[in-house]
Design a protein around this motif. Structure first.
Motif, PDB file in Angstrom:
ATOM      1  N   GLN A   1      52.046  47.552  39.116  1.00  0.00           N
ATOM      2  CA  GLN A   1      50.777  46.981  39.565  1.00  0.00           C
ATOM      3  C   GLN A   1      50.695  45.476  39.318  1.00  0.00           C
ATOM      4  N   THR A   2      51.702  44.929  38.658  1.00  0.00           N
ATOM      5  CA  THR A   2      51.831  43.469  38.535  1.00  0.00           C
ATOM      6  C   THR A   2      53.227  43.125  39.072  1.00  0.00           C
ATOM      7  N   PRO A   3      53.470  41.836  39.372  1.00  0.00           N
ATOM      8  CA  PRO A   3      54.819  41.465  39.881  1.00  0.00           C
ATOM      9  C   PRO A   3      55.893  41.492  38.799  1.00  0.00           C
ATOM     10  N   LEU A   4      55.519  41.826  37.546  1.00  0.00           N
ATOM     11  CA  LEU A   4      56.478  41.638  36.447  1.00  0.00           C
ATOM     12  C   LEU A   4      57.727  42.506  36.562  1.00  0.00           C
ATOM     13  N   GLU A   5      57.601  43.728  37.076  1.00  0.00           N
ATOM     14  CA  GLU A   5      58.820  44.562  37.181  1.00  0.00           C
ATOM     15  C   GLU A   5      59.785  43.964  38.208  1.00  0.00           C
ATOM     16  N   ARG A   6      59.264  43.362  39.281  1.00  0.00           N
ATOM     17  CA  ARG A   6      60.134  42.697  40.271  1.00  0.00           C
ATOM     18  C   ARG A   6      60.844  41.505  39.618  1.00  0.00           C
ATOM     19  N   LEU A   7      60.088  40.743  38.820  1.00  0.00           N
ATOM     20  CA  LEU A   7      60.663  39.554  38.172  1.00  0.00           C
ATOM     21  C   LEU A   7      61.716  39.968  37.134  1.00  0.00           C
ATOM     22  N   LEU A   8      61.447  41.103  36.447  1.00  0.00           N
ATOM     23  CA  LEU A   8      62.442  41.630  35.496  1.00  0.00           C
ATOM     24  C   LEU A   8      63.735  41.973  36.238  1.00  0.00           C
ATOM     25  N   ARG A   9      63.627  42.628  37.390  1.00  0.00           N
ATOM     26  CA  ARG A   9      64.835  42.988  38.146  1.00  0.00           C
ATOM     27  C   ARG A   9      65.576  41.721  38.596  1.00  0.00           C
ATOM     28  N   ASP A  10      64.827  40.728  39.081  1.00  0.00           N
ATOM     29  CA  ASP A  10      65.463  39.465  39.497  1.00  0.00           C
ATOM     30  C   ASP A  10      66.210  38.808  38.330  1.00  0.00           C
TER      31      ASP A  10
ATOM     32  N   SER B   1      65.184  29.081  35.389  1.00  0.00           N
ATOM     33  CA  SER B   1      64.058  28.436  34.696  1.00  0.00           C
ATOM     34  C   SER B   1      62.791  28.589  35.526  1.00  0.00           C
ATOM     35  N   GLY B   2      62.937  28.468  36.847  1.00  0.00           N
ATOM     36  CA  GLY B   2      61.783  28.669  37.736  1.00  0.00           C
ATOM     37  C   GLY B   2      61.284  30.097  37.647  1.00  0.00           C
ATOM     38  N   LEU B   3      62.228  31.047  37.577  1.00  0.00           N
ATOM     39  CA  LEU B   3      61.838  32.457  37.437  1.00  0.00           C
ATOM     40  C   LEU B   3      61.135  32.687  36.097  1.00  0.00           C
ATOM     41  N   SER B   4      61.623  32.048  35.049  1.00  0.00           N
ATOM     42  CA  SER B   4      60.999  32.150  33.725  1.00  0.00           C
ATOM     43  C   SER B   4      59.562  31.638  33.767  1.00  0.00           C
ATOM     44  N   THR B   5      59.350  30.587  34.529  1.00  0.00           N
ATOM     45  CA  THR B   5      58.006  30.010  34.673  1.00  0.00           C
ATOM     46  C   THR B   5      57.091  31.006  35.376  1.00  0.00           C
ATOM     47  N   ASN B   6      57.605  31.616  36.426  1.00  0.00           N
ATOM     48  CA  ASN B   6      56.839  32.630  37.157  1.00  0.00           C
ATOM     49  C   ASN B   6      56.481  33.793  36.224  1.00  0.00           C
ATOM     50  N   ILE B   7      57.443  34.227  35.412  1.00  0.00           N
ATOM     51  CA  ILE B   7      57.225  35.337  34.474  1.00  0.00           C
ATOM     52  C   ILE B   7      56.140  34.970  33.458  1.00  0.00           C
ATOM     53  N   TYR B   8      56.247  33.767  32.911  1.00  0.00           N
ATOM     54  CA  TYR B   8      55.241  33.302  31.945  1.00  0.00           C
ATOM     55  C   TYR B   8      53.843  33.304  32.580  1.00  0.00           C
ATOM     56  N   GLN B   9      53.751  32.763  33.804  1.00  0.00           N
ATOM     57  CA  GLN B   9      52.442  32.669  34.461  1.00  0.00           C
ATOM     58  C   GLN B   9      51.848  34.051  34.736  1.00  0.00           C
ATOM     59  N   GLU B  10      52.702  34.997  35.157  1.00  0.00           N
ATOM     60  CA  GLU B  10      52.203  36.348  35.442  1.00  0.00           C
ATOM     61  C   GLU B  10      51.777  37.060  34.151  1.00  0.00           C
ATOM     62  N   ALA B  11      52.538  36.862  33.075  1.00  0.00           N
ATOM     63  CA  ALA B  11      52.187  37.489  31.794  1.00  0.00           C
ATOM     64  C   ALA B  11      50.875  36.905  31.270  1.00  0.00           C
ATOM     65  N   LEU B  12      50.746  35.584  31.399  1.00  0.00           N
ATOM     66  CA  LEU B  12      49.514  34.920  30.950  1.00  0.00           C
ATOM     67  C   LEU B  12      48.317  35.412  31.761  1.00  0.00           C
ATOM     68  N   ASN B  13      48.512  35.509  33.047  1.00  0.00           N
ATOM     69  CA  ASN B  13      47.436  35.980  33.924  1.00  0.00           C
ATOM     70  C   ASN B  13      47.002  37.393  33.531  1.00  0.00           C
ATOM     71  N   HIS B  14      48.001  38.243  33.272  1.00  0.00           N
ATOM     72  CA  HIS B  14      47.679  39.620  32.892  1.00  0.00           C
ATOM     73  C   HIS B  14      46.971  39.643  31.534  1.00  0.00           C
ATOM     74  N   ALA B  15      47.478  38.862  30.591  1.00  0.00           N
ATOM     75  CA  ALA B  15      46.908  38.882  29.234  1.00  0.00           C
ATOM     76  C   ALA B  15      45.466  38.384  29.216  1.00  0.00           C
TER      77      ALA B  15
ATOM     78  N   ARG C   1      56.310  44.001  28.166  1.00  0.00           N
ATOM     79  CA  ARG C   1      55.575  44.602  27.045  1.00  0.00           C
ATOM     80  C   ARG C   1      54.104  44.189  27.119  1.00  0.00           C
ATOM     81  N   VAL C   2      53.877  42.897  27.413  1.00  0.00           N
ATOM     82  CA  VAL C   2      52.497  42.404  27.582  1.00  0.00           C
ATOM     83  C   VAL C   2      51.841  43.129  28.770  1.00  0.00           C
ATOM     84  N   GLY C   3      52.629  43.368  29.805  1.00  0.00           N
ATOM     85  CA  GLY C   3      52.100  44.005  31.018  1.00  0.00           C
ATOM     86  C   GLY C   3      51.759  45.475  30.846  1.00  0.00           C
ATOM     87  N   GLY C   4      52.310  46.111  29.817  1.00  0.00           N
ATOM     88  CA  GLY C   4      51.963  47.500  29.506  1.00  0.00           C
ATOM     89  C   GLY C   4      52.222  48.462  30.663  1.00  0.00           C
TER      90      GLY C   4
END
Ligand SMILES: Cc1cc2nc3c(=O)[nH]c(=O)nc-3n(C[C@H](O)[C@H](O)[C@H](O)COP(=O)(O)OP(=O)(O)OC[C@H]3O[C@@H](n4cnc5c(N)ncnc54)[C@H](O)[C@@H]3O)c2cc1C
Length: 374
Positions: free
Chosen positions: A337-346, A240-254, A327-330
């Protein structure tokens, strides 16, 4: 005090800034664990009569979730320490508790779980290592397949067959015990890379009876009460904490990625729907984890069902969220160039960790229909 508020401050200041480095190095992050120990988090679940903080499943969930918002791999290592401690607290005799709790509090020692084996995989409560019992103790031989915090942790909980081979024992093995070794070089995880979850070898490893947790042959009950409750809720909280991190990074990118005409991704309706889905699943996951912990602490009869479903939902929804976030991160996220691929692997560790989500779904179906699990 709400431990989430305190821990999220620590996580944002001390853990999050180094998360990418932990992933890149793929070695155990000793520095941050020394700090986590200094801050007193190692003694969160140790009862107050031994000098600990005497907290329960709710605080375990709060701290694990907050740490995971900074780095899921750090949170996962910490989570396992708490599970091992709670097992001792609920099942070990006084002498063993005094010895280990004092070492944890005074010397900031970390604990780990060495349960899984190649031969039984996700069914970690069926150990196949050999246990030869003598009048002085036990001699263990064999290997554990994936041991998080390998070599850094000072104590490892190990399941073995009991004197009655139909039953199992739970041992606590000090790191310096003769016959214990780790295959550190084999670790190259897709994600959760600071876990260093590598094989552990037990070669004619002798333990006297004082290192056995609880009564002879009593470990199955320990696994399906304390270990299951704290491990599954811990996993629900970490993911759930990781999901929160993912949401925040996606929002930041968007909101920050803008086209030439100054329109951000967040101005596009489809991206708004993605953000909405990310937020909804992240909130549902957090709420289920906290509710499961509250229900357990309150002694409610259906707490175990809530714990299993929180773990299932967190593990599946975090992968869905990571996929949508990519997908949002494109192209920028695809090109790291964003942390999203690391979070996806985690995120991919959650559903396979024992007992796997597939196994737990069968158990939950049995449990809600009044059948015995496992
Ligand atoms: C990051 C990470 C850290 C870990 N840390 C530790 C640790 O500290 N200590 C430890 O003991 N272990 C640890 N593990 C090991 C882990 O908990 C599992 O035991 C391990 O991942 C199981 O792997 P396996 O390949 O043997 O799975 P397998 O047993 O081969 O299972 C593979 C898949 O088969 C399916 N499956 C198998 N049996 C059933 C069934 N009966 N019903 C339905 N589906 C089934 C499931 O889809 C399952 O995911 C860690 C794992 C990871 C990924």
């Amino acid at each position: 005090m709400n431990f989430y508020n305190q821990s999220i401050q620590f996580s944002q200041k001390e853990i999050a800034p180094h998360a990418a480095q932990y992933d890149q190095d793929a070695v155990f992050p000793k520095k941050i664990f020394d700090k986590i120990g200094e801050e007193g988090y190692f003694s969160l679940l140790i009862p107050t009569k031994y000098g600990g903080q005497g907290k329960g499943l709710s605080e375990h969930a709060q701290v694990c979730m907050a740490f995971a918002e900074g780095s899921a791999t750090v949170a996962l290592c910490y989570m396992m320490h708490n599970v091992a401690l709670m097992c001792l607290s609920n099942h070990a005799d006084e002498t063993l508790k005094q010895q280990i709790f004092t070492d944890v509090i005074q010397n900031k020692k970390l604990l780990a779980l060495a349960y899984s084996e190649v031969g039984t995989g996700t069914h970690f409560y069926k150990p196949e290592i050999t246990a030869h019992y003598t009048d002085k103790g036990v001699i263990l031989n064999g290997a554990k397949s994936m041991v998080t915090s390998a070599e850094y942790a000072s104590y490892y909980l190990v399941l073995s067959p009991a004197k009655d081979p139909e039953k199992i024992n739970n041992w606590i093995v000090p790191k310096e015990t003769k016959g214990l070794s780790f295959a550190l070089s084999t670790w190259d995880g897709l994600g959760m890379r600071a876990n260093v979850s590598c094989p552990m070898e037990l070669n004619d490893l002798f333990l006297d009876e004082s290192y056995k947790i609880g009564a002879e042959g009593g470990a199955m009950e320990q696994v399906f009460t304390t270990v299951a409750s704290f491990f599954l809720t811990g996993l629900a909280s970490v993911y759930s904490g990781l999901s929160t991190n993912i949401y925040q990074e996606a929002l930041n990118h968007a909101t920050t990625r803008k086209y030439s005409e100054s329109v951000s991704l967040a101005n596009i309706e489809t991206v708004q729907i993605h953000l909405s889905n990310l937020y909804t699943k992240m909130m549902a996951s957090r709420t289920m984890a906290f509710e499961a912990a509250r229900s357990y602490d309150a002694g409610e009869a259906d707490a175990v069902l809530k714990i299993i479903s929180a773990r299932i939902f967190a593990s599946e929804s975090v992968i869905e969220n990571a996929t949508i976030a990519m997908r949002v991160g494109g192209g920028k996220s695809y090109n790291k160039q964003t942390p999203l691929e690391r979070l996806l692997r985690d995120s991919f560790a959650g559903h396979i960790m024992a007992p796997s989500v597939d196994v737990l779904k069968v158990w939950l179906g049995k449990a809600v229909s009044g059948q015995q699990i496992p």
